[in-house]
Design an enzyme around this catalytic site. Structure first.
Site, PDB file in Angstrom:
ATOM      1  CE  LYS A  26      -2.558   1.525   3.301  1.00  8.42           C
ATOM      2  NZ  LYS A  26      -3.426   2.624   4.674  1.00  8.42           N
TER       3      LYS A  26
ATOM      4  CD  GLU B 274      10.723  -6.540   6.656  1.00  8.13           C
ATOM      5  OE1 GLU B 274       9.609  -5.202   6.023  1.00  8.13           O
ATOM      6  OE2 GLU B 274      10.783  -6.137   7.588  1.00  8.13           O
TER       7      GLU B 274
ATOM      8  N   GLY C 231      -4.224  -2.219   6.090  1.00  7.92           N
ATOM      9  CA  GLY C 231      -3.625  -3.227   5.546  1.00  7.92           C
ATOM     10  C   GLY C 231      -4.226  -4.219   5.530  1.00  7.92           C
ATOM     11  NE  ARG C 232      -4.955  -3.003  11.797  1.00 12.34           N
ATOM     12  CZ  ARG C 232      -4.304  -1.902  12.034  1.00 12.34           C
ATOM     13  NH1 ARG C 232      -3.582  -2.011  11.160  1.00 12.34           N
ATOM     14  NH2 ARG C 232      -4.681  -0.665  12.589  1.00 12.34           N
TER      15      ARG C 232
ATOM     16  CD  GLU D 251       0.000  -3.752  12.556  1.00 15.81           C
ATOM     17  OE1 GLU D 251      -0.661  -4.063  11.282  1.00 15.81           O
ATOM     18  OE2 GLU D 251       0.949  -4.400  12.292  1.00 15.81           O
TER      19      GLU D 251
ATOM     20  CG  HIS E  78      -3.073 -34.412  19.564  1.00 14.09           C
ATOM     21  ND1 HIS E  78      -2.811 -35.829  19.927  1.00 14.09           N
ATOM     22  CD2 HIS E  78      -4.414 -34.097  18.624  1.00 14.09           C
ATOM     23  CE1 HIS E  78      -4.189 -35.867  19.767  1.00 14.09           C
ATOM     24  NE2 HIS E  78      -5.090 -34.979  18.674  1.00 14.09           N
TER      25      HIS E  78
ATOM     26  CE  LYS F  71       7.427  -0.749   9.382  1.00 15.98           C
ATOM     27  NZ  LYS F  71       6.131  -0.286   9.096  1.00 15.98           N
TER      28      LYS F  71
END
Ligand SMILES: O=P(O)(O)OC[C@H]1O[C@H](O)[C@H](O)[C@@H](O)[C@@H]1O
Length: 526
Positions: A212, A218, A269-270, A356, A387, A502
């Site tokens: 965005k 990254e 973004g999320r 977030e 488990h 960052k």
């Protein structure tokens, strides 16, 4: 006009704290328990239901929660959001992700354009592009069809689309709508990109660069990594890449890409799975019709979130029961436990969406709050989790509310009957057993084998995980998180908490360090 108030200033919140606690083990035993399972259930869209029988609530608690919903003006705040008010106060932005799948209220005009029309136009652009790729009208330089799509992105530009892809992969194969295999590169760890590149045929791969902001370290690093691989294979990268970004980002209108699809700053973004961020990869993988069906499911669930009657609004009810557990009963985590292998990455997506959004200590005006907010979210598909970490859930010293998700039917239609039951029946039997075990517990003279019970859970039940039910599920959780943020008086739509790391990472890379930063840099040989 809505009034933004801290939770602890609400009369109904004080009343909630004084409401008698429910003994879950007691109310869930015998015929009373059976009655609760039948009645404590709210219909969701696409034939699903949110069942809260095994939550530590009764009609008294629910009545006070309904007062809280009114006093906190949750319905009005949602209306303010979808009618285009600046709800993201920190960044001074509108919050419009619901508009990518439907029009819930007034037309929203921002930056001189009708925003619903803008999102629909981008969806059409994505659909046309995907259809051309599938038809072999857009090909590699040799005129051959693309067979694989690789999404490069991180955070919201990865988790949601990846979780949705995995959720529908087997369904699409079964329904003959599987068009292209999708892979995802997110981590800046070079082993992530290297492993994906080693697993594909780059000459027949289309890369979707999703960012965005267009500035995420990254993602830009992985783009270069991929371009380098394409160059080494003698391929022209610009014939293999498309971008999904905002119109104001450095990636917009670049010659480096075949084309670009846009979202904007009004979609966090999320919350971007239903925008072009999810649209590009999902339409390429399964066809635009499947993506449309996914949007339709989300749109139908969004409509239910408008209902001001708490007991008919599954997202709001789920949200307020969560607030009760967090702020009154003092429970600090929530486990998301889908009894569906296809939802294997859904908990990871919800981790970002929830933590977030509501992992904040200040209210929407930047003032510290005196109450706890967003819980820690974690989860794994059942029965695998049973488990692994269920020991702590059953007998640990913390009580963790559990959010189960289950379907009556599997997606692939392949199953076997072994020892008198199918695998699907075994899966469903396990979730039933767990809910009752957590709620009711078990007496035993041996304390090591004793289960206290009183461990609350809810379950979302559907017939099958399809594009529609997946869309409805996604919307349910997005709206739940939104309502909780309203109740806590947070701005759920910024994420300043990710910035400091960052900035420090940049300093480490620039060797501008001292103290612990320098010592740790030396420890890791940077
Ligand atoms: O899509 P992008 O701008 O590349 O952002 C990717 C991600 O990185 C940021 O640091 C945020 O924490 C996330 O909310 C966001 O989804």
């Amino acid at each position: 006009m809505v009034e933004w108030k801290n939770l602890d200033t609400l009369k109904s919140y004080q009343e909630l704290k004084d409401t008698a606690r429910v003994n879950l083990a007691e109310v869930m035993s015998g015929e009373n328990g059976a009655e609760r399972v039948k009645t404590y259930s709210v219909p969701m869209a696409e034939g699903m239901a949110y069942n809260y029988a095994a939550k530590a609530v009764d009609d008294n608690v629910l009545a006070v929660l309904a007062k809280l919903a009114k006093e906190a003006q949750l319905t009005e705040k949602f209306a303010a959001l979808y009618n285009g008010e600046v709800i993201n106060t920190g960044e001074k932005r509108l919050v419009l992700h619901q508009l990518t799948r439907g029009q819930l209220g007034d037309a929203v005009v921002a930056d001189g354009v009708d925003k619903r029309a803008f999102y629909v136009e981008q969806q059409k652009k994505v659909a046309e592009f995907a259809n051309k790729v599938h038809a072999g009208e857009i090909t590699n330089a040799a005129g051959e069809k693309f067979t694989t799509v690789v999404q490069i992105g991180i955070g919201g530009s990865d988790l949601g689309p990846r979780a949705m892809y995995l959720a529908l992969e087997n369904w699409a194969k079964k329904h003959d709508t599987f068009k292209m295999e999708a892979k995802f590169i997110s981590n800046v760890d070079p082993d992530d990109a290297a492993a994906v590149l080693a697993s594909i045929d780059v000459a027949h791969s289309l890369f979707v660069l999703v960012s965005k902001s267009g500035t995420t370290l990254e993602t830009l690093t992985n783009e270069s990594f991929v371009k380098d691989a394409l160059a080494k294979a003698g391929l022209d990268a610009s014939r293999h890449m498309v971008a999904v970004t905002s119109e104001t980002s450095p990636l917009a209108k670049s010659d480096d890409y075949l084309t670009a699809f846009f979202m904007d700053d009004y979609i966090g973004g999320r919350y971007s799975s239903t925008s072009a961020v999810g649209g590009a990869v999902l339409s390429l993988a399964f066809g635009p019709e499947v993506f449309d069906r996914f949007l339709a499911g989300a749109a139908a669930e969004d409509v239910l979130a408008k209902n001001e009657n708490l007991l008919e609004n599954p997202a709001m009810l789920d949200a307020l029961i969560g607030v009760y557990e967090r702020n009154v009963l003092g429970m600090g985590c929530t486990a998301v436990l889908p009894y569906s292998q296809a939802l294997s990455r859904f908990p990871a997506h919800l981790q970002q969406a929830d933590m977030e959004s509501n992992g904040k200590s200040v209210n929407r005006f930047g003032e510290p709050v005196d109450y706890v907010t967003g819980p820690v979210i974690f989860g794994e598909p059942g029965t695998n989790g049973q488990h692994s970490f269920y020991q702590l859930l059953h007998q640990g010293t913390d009580i963790v509310p559990l959010q189960f998700i289950g379907f009556k039917n599997n997606q692939c239609g392949v199953d076997v009957d072994i020892q008198g039951s199918t695998s699907q029946q075994k899966l469903c039997a396990n979730v039933v057993a767990q809910m009752v075990a957590f709620a009711c517990g078990k007496e035993d003279e041996n304390r090591n084998k004793y289960f206290a019970g009183g461990r609350p859970s809810s379950i979302i039940v559907g017939d099958q995980l399809t594009p529609e039910t997946l869309g409805a599920l996604l919307s349910h959780f997005e709206n739940k998180i939104m309502f909780q943020g309203f109740a806590w008086n947070l701005n759920s739509f910024d994420q300043e908490g990710v910035q400091l790391g960052k900035v420090l990472a940049k300093r480490v890379l620039a060797h501008d360090t001292d103290g612990a930063l320098k010592a740790y840099s030396e420890l890791l040989n940077i």
